[in-house]
Design a protein around this motif. Structure first.
Motif, mmCIF file in Angstrom:
data_model
loop_
_atom_site.group_PDB
_atom_site.id
_atom_site.type_symbol
_atom_site.label_atom_id
_atom_site.label_comp_id
_atom_site.label_asym_id
_atom_site.label_seq_id
_atom_site.Cartn_x
_atom_site.Cartn_y
_atom_site.Cartn_z
ATOM 1 N N MET A 1 0.266 -7.667 7.518
ATOM 2 C CA MET A 1 -0.063 -6.638 6.537
ATOM 3 C C MET A 1 1.049 -6.445 5.503
ATOM 4 O O MET A 1 0.831 -5.839 4.465
ATOM 5 C CB MET A 1 -0.382 -5.318 7.243
ATOM 6 C CG MET A 1 -1.641 -5.396 8.086
ATOM 7 S SD MET A 1 -3.087 -5.907 7.092
ATOM 8 C CE MET A 1 -4.318 -6.150 8.353
ATOM 9 N N GLU B 1 8.837 -1.686 8.741
ATOM 10 C CA GLU B 1 7.881 -2.787 8.532
ATOM 11 C C GLU B 1 8.577 -4.145 8.589
ATOM 12 O O GLU B 1 8.165 -5.091 7.922
ATOM 13 C CB GLU B 1 7.138 -2.581 7.217
ATOM 14 C CG GLU B 1 6.090 -1.494 7.369
ATOM 15 C CD GLU B 1 5.508 -1.034 6.053
ATOM 16 O OE1 GLU B 1 4.293 -1.113 5.877
ATOM 17 O OE2 GLU B 1 6.292 -0.593 5.189
ATOM 18 N N THR C 1 1.579 -0.410 8.246
ATOM 19 C CA THR C 1 1.556 -0.503 9.710
ATOM 20 C C THR C 1 2.607 0.418 10.333
ATOM 21 O O THR C 1 3.428 -0.012 11.147
ATOM 22 C CB THR C 1 1.854 -1.961 10.119
ATOM 23 O OG1 THR C 1 3.054 -2.371 9.439
ATOM 24 C CG2 THR C 1 0.721 -2.883 9.756
ATOM 25 N N PRO D 1 3.068 -1.171 15.760
ATOM 26 C CA PRO D 1 2.170 -2.274 16.129
ATOM 27 C C PRO D 1 2.933 -3.553 16.458
ATOM 28 O O PRO D 1 4.160 -3.570 16.458
ATOM 29 C CB PRO D 1 1.310 -2.449 14.886
ATOM 30 C CG PRO D 1 2.085 -1.868 13.786
ATOM 31 C CD PRO D 1 3.036 -0.866 14.344
ATOM 32 N N HIS E 1 1.062 -8.160 13.468
ATOM 33 C CA HIS E 1 0.309 -7.313 12.536
ATOM 34 C C HIS E 1 1.209 -6.748 11.438
ATOM 35 O O HIS E 1 0.767 -6.559 10.306
ATOM 36 C CB HIS E 1 -0.413 -6.199 13.303
ATOM 37 C CG HIS E 1 -1.584 -6.722 14.078
ATOM 38 N ND1 HIS E 1 -2.126 -6.061 15.151
ATOM 39 C CD2 HIS E 1 -2.306 -7.869 13.935
ATOM 40 C CE1 HIS E 1 -3.137 -6.778 15.623
ATOM 41 N NE2 HIS E 1 -3.257 -7.871 14.912
ATOM 42 N N ILE E 2 2.450 -6.458 11.785
ATOM 43 C CA ILE E 2 3.382 -5.961 10.755
ATOM 44 C C ILE E 2 3.568 -7.046 9.685
ATOM 45 O O ILE E 2 3.505 -6.779 8.487
ATOM 46 C CB ILE E 2 4.757 -5.592 11.381
ATOM 47 C CG1 ILE E 2 4.610 -4.448 12.385
ATOM 48 C CG2 ILE E 2 5.761 -5.230 10.289
ATOM 49 C CD1 ILE E 2 5.891 -4.111 13.132
ATOM 50 N N TYR F 1 -5.761 -4.099 16.528
ATOM 51 C CA TYR F 1 -4.590 -3.329 16.088
ATOM 52 C C TYR F 1 -4.311 -2.188 17.051
ATOM 53 O O TYR F 1 -5.238 -1.581 17.578
ATOM 54 C CB TYR F 1 -4.877 -2.753 14.693
ATOM 55 C CG TYR F 1 -3.696 -2.065 14.067
ATOM 56 C CD1 TYR F 1 -2.734 -2.807 13.394
ATOM 57 C CD2 TYR F 1 -3.532 -0.688 14.157
ATOM 58 C CE1 TYR F 1 -1.627 -2.187 12.824
ATOM 59 C CE2 TYR F 1 -2.434 -0.063 13.592
ATOM 60 C CZ TYR F 1 -1.490 -0.815 12.920
ATOM 61 O OH TYR F 1 -0.408 -0.184 12.366
ATOM 62 N N GLY G 1 -1.626 3.730 11.807
ATOM 63 C CA GLY G 1 -1.642 2.911 10.595
ATOM 64 C C GLY G 1 -2.421 3.606 9.506
ATOM 65 O O GLY G 1 -3.133 4.592 9.761
ATOM 66 N N GLY H 1 1.739 -1.949 20.012
ATOM 67 C CA GLY H 1 0.681 -2.547 19.223
ATOM 68 C C GLY H 1 0.021 -3.747 19.846
ATOM 69 O O GLY H 1 0.355 -4.178 20.935
#
Ligand code: ADP
Length: 461
Positions: A127, A101, A304, A119, A123-124, A282, A286, A5
């Motif tokens: 989100m 996640e 994600t 990712p 980003h995990i 990203y 996803g 990611g």
């Protein structure tokens, strides 16, 4: 560090030769299949009770990582990392649920010199927090449900925001998931009690009592878009899945494409999503979840990771999502551009749970007779076999029946036929509920929203 990611970009290509699958059940099997199709070796991990599970049998190697409870096995990060290092794997695929996640786990995998198939931790984490995800979505130009700008801290603030967006409102836990940590608030008189209850539930379930408010939409459909993004700046969407057939905010049937979207509508929102994810940087697979009401999309969250219902997209586009997750993780670029993605079929996925069809209480147990349906357009993702005992420790999803047809009508007919063929004796499952849904005129005409199933069940009880 090596990530599939964004945030920390892959420094180049790294051919993945061996993958540790940090999961169990049908999703572990699914990943195992993609790896074997690509000539990649697999390492399964398992709890004590899962010693004879199908994902263990079909992997090239297996490591016991702890006792039966998930907290001590499938969530046991040191044991999983040790198994990955000792078995000489290059990459870890987290699957769905468990550690998929967990940003900290993704970070640890990378800091041990392994590729996390997913990712970036950043980003995990972003989100995974619905408040932050919502703010980011606004910044990226995605339409969100009207609601609070951020966290709601006091009852007065909750009342002010609720009055602004108009009752009923939905109070949600920032760390929520699995349909839990949500409360509908009908009027100002209920705010204080509902807020307290929501916070208590959120703290117990997610260890965080942060809440926020959204307008409670009265008749939306749940429509989500699958995306793939590589480390070379290519982002594509693979169309949508309509997941409006839900009970207690949990998906039961998913289908694609959605009957309510025209190609123009799909392309328009698809373009907005692709632009947003490019801006975000990203990478990997996803899903962006939206509510869709009166022709408008409202972002609710982004997952994600791979989703349970990813086979719907695979069936209508012919694109193997797990294969591309692995390729992207190895630094390869996507072989498709948006114009190559064609939605030419219809697909319905039924989630088969081992449960009491009325009370929904999980009903694990031994499967003595097993006959999976077959024939054209029938895919069964399941780790069941005759003689297997469904353990009481984990999710009660035991199979996904994924049916494809040229048209929706053909798909519905095939799904009914396949459900009738499916025999999982003597387990109690929700197959009777699926059959009942599939014969309702509203389902057949496609005239349903997220509330329809519960209302239908109430009416007919
Ligand atoms: P979770 O992460 O727990 O799955 P989501 O935010 O994805 O929570 O929402 C799950 C489901 O809850 C949605 O599919 C929808 O049925 C319902 N829901 C969520 N937000 C709203 C809303 N603002 N209005 C009405 N229903 C909602």
């Amino acid at each position: 560090m090596l990530f599939a990611g964004g945030g920390v970009r892959t420094s180049g290509m790294k051919q993945i030769k061996k993958v540790l699958i940090a999961n169990r059940g049908e999703i572990a099997l699914r990943i195992n299949r993609a790896c074997h199709d690509m000539g990649i070796e697999t390492v399964a991990v398992h709890s004590k009770i899962d010693e004879s599970a199908m994902h263990v049998r079909l992997a090239d190697a297996a490591v016991c990582i702890g006792p039966n409870e998930s907290a001590k096995s499938y969530l046991n990060q040191p044991a999983i990392l040790m198994a990955a290092l000792m078995s000489g794997t290059d990459a870890v695929h987290p699957g769905v649920g468990f550690l998929a996640e967990d940003a900290g786990f993704a970070q640890k995998v990378a800091s041990h010199g392994l590729i996390f198939v997913g990712p970036s931790p950043e980003h995990i984490r972003m989100m995974g927090d619905k408040v932050e995800a919502r703010a980011k979505a606004v910044e990226l130009g995605l339409p969100v449900v009207p609601g609070s700008d951020g966290v709601i801290k006091t009852v007065e603030e909750a009342k002010r925001v609720a009055a602004e967006v108009g009752y009923p409102v939905l109070m949600k836990a920032a760390g929520g998931g699995g349909g839990r940590g949500m409360r509908v608030i009908e009027n100002a008189g209920d705010v204080a009690d509902s807020m307290k209850a929501c916070q208590v539930e959120a703290l117990a379930a997610f260890g965080d009592d942060t809440v926020f408010i959204e307008k409670y939409l009265s008749h939306p459909r749940h429509i989500e878009f699958q995306i793939l993004a590589d480390s070379h700046g290519n982002v594509i969407h693979l169309g949508e899945r309509d997941c409006s057939i839900q009970r207690r905010h949990q998906k039961i049937i998913e289908e694609g494409p959605s009957i309510v979207l025209t190609p123009e509508k799909r392309n328009k929102i698809g373009g907005i999503i692709v632009d947003a994810l490019k801006k975000l940087g990203y990478l990997g697979a996803g899903t962006l979840e939206f509510l869709y009401q009166d022709g408008e999309f409202y972002f609710i969250e982004m997952n994600t990771r791979l989703q349970v219902e990813h086979p719907v997209t695979e069936s209508i586009t012919g694109i193997d999502i797990v294969r591309h997750q692995l390729r992207i993780a190895g630094g390869e670029s996507l072989p498709y551009r948006q114009e190559h993605v064609r939605i030419e079929k219809h697909c319905i996925e039924c989630r088969i749970n081992a449960e009491d069809p009325i009370s929904l209480v999980p009903r694990p147990g031994k499967v003595t007779d097993y006959l999976a349906p077959g024939g054209i357009g029938v895919r069964v993702d399941s780790a069941l076999y005759a003689g297997y005992s469904v353990p009481p420790y984990y999710d009660n999803l035991v199979a996904k029946l994924v049916i494809t047809g040229r048209t929706r009508e053909q798909c519905i007919a095939r799904t009914r036929r396949a459900l009738k063929e499916y025999f999982i004796g003597p387990l109690q499952t929700n197959i009777p509920l699926h059959l009942r849904i599939l014969e309702q005129p509203e389902f057949i005409s496609g005239d349903y929203n997220i509330h329809w199933l519960e209302r239908m069940l109430e009416r007919q009880s």
